[in-house]
Design an enzyme around this catalytic site. Structure first.
Site, PDB file in Angstrom:
ATOM      1  CD  GLU A   1      29.313  42.674  28.500  1.00 22.39           C
ATOM      2  OE1 GLU A   1      29.358  42.974  29.693  1.00 22.39           O
ATOM      3  OE2 GLU A   1      28.309  42.147  27.959  1.00 22.39           O
TER       4      GLU A   1
ATOM      5  CD  GLU B   1      50.260  41.070  37.621  1.00 25.80           C
ATOM      6  OE1 GLU B   1      50.678  40.356  38.545  1.00 25.80           O
ATOM      7  OE2 GLU B   1      49.437  40.674  36.750  1.00 25.80           O
TER       8      GLU B   1
END
Length: 369
Positions: free
Chosen positions: A183, A279
């Site tokens: 994070e 993608e």
């Protein structure tokens, strides 16, 4: 150890990197809000006594056996940059202590590898707290400080930790992967992150081959589209993107009723998963998720209001809501290569405690079977 095609796991947070909301009993009587200030305030002798007791009791071999018995096949283990002893850069939050952090955590990681092998669990090692802190959260080691990306010595030390982890555990049968940074905050420049991720990959690959060990990187709270074409084969092999999904940290989510939360899981997040998979051309883990819908319990420092979707429900309705919320998330996260519930264990709230979620029937037994 032959790893399953899909990882269904839990996080072992609050063990080797403290978070006050997970184990408030450890912080009782202290002003400290994170591991850095916990160690600095107590001093080495007292901090060592408290943390060694915590490390040896918070999670035991029985917990690994229980996880295996309910079908979990992986654990994600957060570690701090101080894991390898007194070799980390100084930060002003340490105060007068040059090396405030308690030593001995490596023995716990060694034990985790042994227990995981015996219980047939894969281990994802995760650098959760970097020098200088990469996000300003308690889980990054220092609250309200985000300076990891501002000094070369901080970045270099994080890279050294990657190499040391790879070298020490390269032969551990349970080692599934190494996550290079948990994070990093959304305002850390993407170019800095990408440069670090690539450097960390090469440090790990010095010791761990791609047929045995994955290299995992977090999205840094930004769109997957910023990583399209990034770290692709054949130059990079066995690379995995980690995303985290919660619905309790922004007002927009907190204002949803339970039906809005379910809809976000099975429509918005499902569509997102299909887009990312279509993608990105990289496998994806949802490395953190929970049943938490109440901001107050996980952000002890946050200001209200703390109203949330479940506060007006009776016990029967609450049980239905948690079961539905768990199922809706799992149906979407099963689209990915794997997922890890945050957290295995807490002192504070069942919605964030995987074991209690299973024991209450909110998450089905045999979840990973």
């Amino acid at each position: 150890m032959l790893y399953p095609q899909k990882l269904r796991g839990v996080n072992l947070g609050g063990w080797l990197v403290l978070e006050k909301w997970i184990t408030p009993s450890l912080f009782e009587g202290l002003a400290a809000r994170d591991e850095t200030t916990f160690c600095a305030e107590l001093g080495m002798e007292s901090a060592t006594k408290r943390l060694h007791q915590h490390w040896n009791t918070f999670i035991t071999k029985e917990d690994f056996q229980w996880l295996s018995s309910v079908g979990i096949n992986a654990v994600r283990l957060p570690v701090g940059h101080w894991l390898f002893g007194k070799n980390y850069p100084y930060h002003r939050a340490y105060g007068e202590s040059r090396y405030p952090f308690v030593e001995g955590g490596l023995a716990i990681v060694d034990q985790v590898m042994q227990w995981a092998e015996e219980c047939e669990l894969a281990v994802l090692l995760d650098l959760h707290a970097a020098p200088g802190c990469q996000n300003g959260f308690d889980n990054g080691g220092i609250m309200e400080v985000c300076e990891w990306h501002t000094r070369r010595e901080y970045i270099d030390h994080a890279l050294n930790v990657m190499e040391w982890l790879a070298e020490r555990y390269r032969t551990a049968p349970a080692l599934h992967g190494i996550e290079v940074l948990n994070e990093p905050r959304w305002d850390v420049a993407t170019d800095i992150l990408k440069s670090y991720y690539i450097a960390a990959y090469h440090r790990i690959r010095k010791y761990c081959s791609p047929d045995k060990v994955a290299v995992v990187f977090h999205d840094g709270f930004r769109s997957h589209q910023q990583y399209i074409g990034f770290m692709q084969p054949p130059e990079f092999e066995n690379v995995i993107l980690d995303i985290h999904r919660y619905q309790c940290f922004v007002r927009e989510d907190l204002d949803l009723d339970i039906y809005g939360h379910l809809n976000k899981c099975v429509v918005d997040w499902k569509d997102e998963a299909e887009t990312i998979i279509g993608e990105l051309n990289l496998p994806v883990y949802c490395g953190e998720w929970s049943l938490g819908l109440d901001l107050k319990v996980v952000s002890l420092w946050a200001e209200g209001p703390f109203n949330h979707a479940l506060e007006s429900m009776d016990d029967f309705q609450l049980s239905l809501a948690y079961r539905g919320y768990a199922a809706a998330q799992l149906l979407t996260f099963e689209k990915y290569r794997g997922w890890f519930f945050w957290n295995y264990k807490t002192e504070t709230t069942p919605a964030w405690c995987f074991r209690e979620c299973v024991e209450r029937g909110w998450i089905p037994t045999g979840v990973g079977a």
